[in-house]
Structure formats: structure tokens, C-alpha cells
Design a protein around this motif. Structure first.
Motif, PDB file in Angstrom:
ATOM      1  N   LYS A 170      -5.814   5.088   1.059  1.00 39.03           N
ATOM      2  CA  LYS A 170      -6.645   4.395   1.665  1.00 39.03           C
ATOM      3  C   LYS A 170      -6.144   2.779   2.508  1.00 39.03           C
ATOM      4  CE  LYS A 170     -10.860   5.334  -1.056  1.00 39.03           C
ATOM      5  NZ  LYS A 170     -11.840   4.710  -2.153  1.00 39.03           N
ATOM      6  N   ALA A 171      -5.069   2.745   1.688  1.00 38.64           N
ATOM      7  CA  ALA A 171      -4.333   1.257   2.182  1.00 38.64           C
ATOM      8  C   ALA A 171      -3.699   1.850   3.406  1.00 38.64           C
ATOM      9  CB  ALA A 171      -3.598   0.769   0.984  1.00 38.64           C
ATOM     10  N   ILE A 179      -7.099  -2.903   0.643  1.00 37.85           N
ATOM     11  CA  ILE A 179      -7.161  -1.967   1.801  1.00 37.85           C
ATOM     12  C   ILE A 179      -6.770  -2.572   3.094  1.00 37.85           C
ATOM     13  CG2 ILE A 179      -8.852  -0.674   3.071  1.00 37.85           C
ATOM     14  CD1 ILE A 179     -10.487  -0.379   0.556  1.00 37.85           C
ATOM     15  N   GLY A 193       0.695  -1.222  -0.129  1.00 36.02           N
ATOM     16  CA  GLY A 193      -0.003   0.019   0.061  1.00 36.02           C
ATOM     17  C   GLY A 193       0.772   1.398  -0.061  1.00 36.02           C
ATOM     18  N   ASN A 216      -0.974   4.807  -1.308  1.00 32.66           N
ATOM     19  CA  ASN A 216      -2.249   4.431  -1.262  1.00 32.66           C
ATOM     20  C   ASN A 216      -2.787   5.143  -0.077  1.00 32.66           C
ATOM     21  OD1 ASN A 216      -4.835   3.589  -1.187  1.00 32.66           O
ATOM     22  ND2 ASN A 216      -4.442   1.740  -2.790  1.00 32.66           N
ATOM     23  N   GLU A 260     -10.518  -5.806  -4.047  1.00 31.79           N
ATOM     24  CA  GLU A 260     -10.476  -4.331  -3.483  1.00 31.79           C
ATOM     25  C   GLU A 260     -10.245  -4.426  -2.167  1.00 31.79           C
ATOM     26  OE1 GLU A 260     -11.980  -1.954  -7.380  1.00 31.79           O
ATOM     27  OE2 GLU A 260     -13.438  -2.606  -5.713  1.00 31.79           O
TER      28      GLU A 260
END
Length: 352
Positions: A308-309, A332, A303, A306, A328
Motif C-alpha cells: 500500500k505504501a 500510505i 514503506g 508495504n 495510517e
């Protein structure tokens, strides 16, 4: 329609149940997994049960039997490749120091840190393994007192070893376990001097403030039950620089309790230790090898870049989560522990 977890393959009737499962499972690329079907497990012990336990998956078990390494649990391309791999994976036991009364051993190679750090190519933090042997104090001999301490570097060089003079009278030398006698401690190094020498090695010329803040040039300290050893030495070292094989999530039992170092060494390195008197050098080498084997796991980078990750599920609304596919959702999901493979990344943040 059933919703399948892409990590552990559990299936759910409702998408909401899958999302709740993903939130509490902390699946990630860093979790131990079956080398055949890629099923994610909480620990390597769970992987072993999956491939060779009473309820093992027959296909995984069959393939692993012919192509899998029972130490690191990797699955190779062929039996021939497996035989070649095993010759490198199964290590020889280190030669113990024994209990001969010797003066303090202190390597001057590590003092400047330049040789070690240059060999590390500037990646991450170099590690030091430490092990202590205890004697008993107090009226019933139940108070652990450090009587012997040993440190080795990543190349298995002995960099510090000494007997330690206890600060209170010894009521139980525990000779049958550690081989320590009164003669060993008569002219032993005072505890405060031992503390100074160990901290000099670990701090690596870095200031105490910087060590506490972000580690700086400080070294990672590896051990089995390392906090107990530090307590017996009456020392403190930042938690983000500690690496404990007794508490590392992939190495614990399925009930999250710790395995002994003896068990971990036999299971993951392929040789026996502590057959008689416990030797701190032997334990140091073994715990360093375990750390390096776990650190050497080949995982994807999780991640990076990212948002969100990096923040997990908490920053995303439930309505948005329900629109995501299982894959998906997996992207995350983040670990609830720091994988040691990240220690090799110079830019990674430190964590326990």
C-alpha cells in the motif's frame, strides 16, 4: 470532531477532506520539517519561515534561537552542543582556480574508478559535480557556448578542467562574469574531445545501453541547472542520473522557483561565492557540498515491503481510506519527488 493531519497539523471538519488533503500534499518522512514541533513543510525555505519568519510559531522560534543551526536547521540538545555542531556545519570557501591559462587538467586517479568505488563501500552511485562557464555567440551574443568546464568528485578532488573551443565564432566573451578572453580559447580543447573525456568519467566503464537502462556503474552527475550545462556541451545523460540543486524540491523557493547557487551556498553552507568573476571549480565544490548535505539527511526508510505504501492512495478504495486513522493515512502517503538520501541505498531504484 476535527480530523488533524499528522504531518502539517491542518485540521478538517470531515474525514473526506483530510483524505483529499493527504492525497495532494504528498507528506512523507522525507519532507523538510521543523526540528522542534516536527511540522512538515514543502521546502527548507518554508521551515525557515515557520521558525523565524513574520508569522513564526513563538515556541518553535524560541527554542530554535537557542538550540538551532541556521544552516542545516537541526535542533541540538543544548547550546553547548550547538556550538560544537556549528564548527563542523559552517564550511570554508574553496580556493578558486582563477583564470590563468593552463593546459587541460585531468586526474588519472578516477579513470579506473576502483579507488572511488572502494571508498564508497558499495553503496549507491558515486557522484561527480560539473560546472560550465559560458561565452556568447550569435549576432547579439545571446547564444550560450561552453568555454570552460570543471568536474570534481565527492572528495572535492579536481578530476577534469579545461577551456573549450566554441564551435561558432564568439561575439561576447562576457569577461566581466567569467574572466574568459580570446587568449584562453585560442588553443582550447575541441568540443568533441571534451565530450569524450567527460562521458568516459561518467560512464565509469559501463556500456551505454546499461547506463540508459538502469545506470549500472555510471556516476550521478550533480550541478546547478545541470541540463543547461549539458545542452551547451551538446551532451545527453540519463535523467535518472542527474541531481540538480536548482530543481530539488526541498531547496526551491516557496513558489517553486529556483534559488541561485550563490544564495544556496550562503544559506546552507555559510560562505560566499561568485563575489567577483565566477569560478567553475568554486561552483563545483559548492554544488557537491550542497548535494552531500541533502543526501546526508537522516530519514526513515519509507514503506519498504508495504504494498500500500509503495503504491500510494490510488490503489485503495475510498471506503477503506475512510476507515484508516490519520497516522495510517500518513504511512500510505509517499513523496512526489525522490529524496537524495536514497542515493546512499544500494538497492534503491534511481529517480530524478
Amino acid at each position: 470532531m476535527r480530523h488533524k493531519c499528522p504531518a502539517c497539523y491542518k485540521q478538517f471538519k470531515r474525514k473526506l477532506h483530510l483524505i483529499e488533503h493527504m492525497k495532494i500534499s504528498y507528506h512523507s518522512v522525507h519532507q523538510p520539517r521543523c526540528g522542534v514541533c516536527q511540522k512538515h513543510c514543502k521546502s527548507f525555505e518554508s521551515v525557515r519561515e515557520h521558525i523565524s519568519g513574520p508569522l513564526a510559531k513563538s515556541n518553535c522560534s524560541k527554542i530554535f534561537l537557542n538550540q538551532g543551526c541556521n544552516l542545516c536547521l537541526k535542533v541540538l540538545d543544548s547550546p553547548a552542543a550547538l556550538n560544537e555542531h556549528k564548527q563542523k556545519c559552517c564550511l570554508n570557501a574553496p580556493v578558486p582556480l582563477g583564470t590563468k591559462i593552463v593546459p587541460c587538467i585531468e586526474s588519472h586517479v578516477i579513470m579506473s574508478g576502483s579507488i572511488m568505488d572502494a571508498k564508497h563501500n558499495g553503496k549507491g552511485h558515486r557522484a561527480i559535480a560539473m560546472d560550465c562557464e559560458m561565452v556568447g555567440g550569435g549576432s547579439d551574443g545571446s547564444i550560450d557556448l561552453c568555454a570552460r568546464v570543471c568536474l570534481v568528485d565527492e572528495d572535492e578532488n579536481l578530476i577534469f578542467h579545461t577551456y573549450v573551443r566554441p564551435q561558432i565564432p564568439v561575439s561576447n566573451y562576457r569577461y566581466e562574469v567569467n574572466g574568459v578572453t580570446e587568449d584562453h580559447l585560442r588553443d582550447a580543447m575541441p568540443l568533441n574531445e571534451v565530450q569524450d573525456k567527460i562521458l568516459k568519467i561518467l560512464h565509469n566503464g559501463e556500456s551505454v545501453g546499461r547506463i540508459r537502462l538502469d545506470g549500472g556503474k555510471g556516476r550521478l552527475l550533480v550541478g546547478h541547472g545541470i541540463q543547461h550545462d549539458l545542452d551547451c556541451l551538446r551532451m545527453k545523460y540519463p535523467g535518472q542520473l542527474l541531481r540538480d540543486t536548482a530543481k530539488y524540491r526541498p531547496l526551491v523557493k516557496t513558489n517553486l522557483l529556483s534559488h541561485s547557487l550563490k544564495h544556496l551556498t550562503k544559506t546552507y553552507l555559510g560562505y560566499d561565492i561568485q563575489s567577483g568573476i565566477h569560478d567553475p571549480y568554486e561552483d563545483c565544490i559548492s554544488v557537491m557540498r550542497l548535494y552531500k548535505r541533502m543526501r546526508g539527511q537522516d530519514h526513515q526508510v519509507e514503506g519498504l515491503g508495504n504494498e500500500k505504501a509503495n503504491s500510494g492512495f490510488d490503489s485503495i478504495r475510498s471506503t477503506e481510506l475512510e476507515k484508516l486513522t490519520p497516522d495510517e493515512l500518513y504511512e500510505i502517503s509517499i513523496s512526489d519527488y525522490k529524496c537524495w538520501c536514497l542515493d546512499l541505498s544500494k538497492e534503491c531504484s534511481l529517480g530524478s
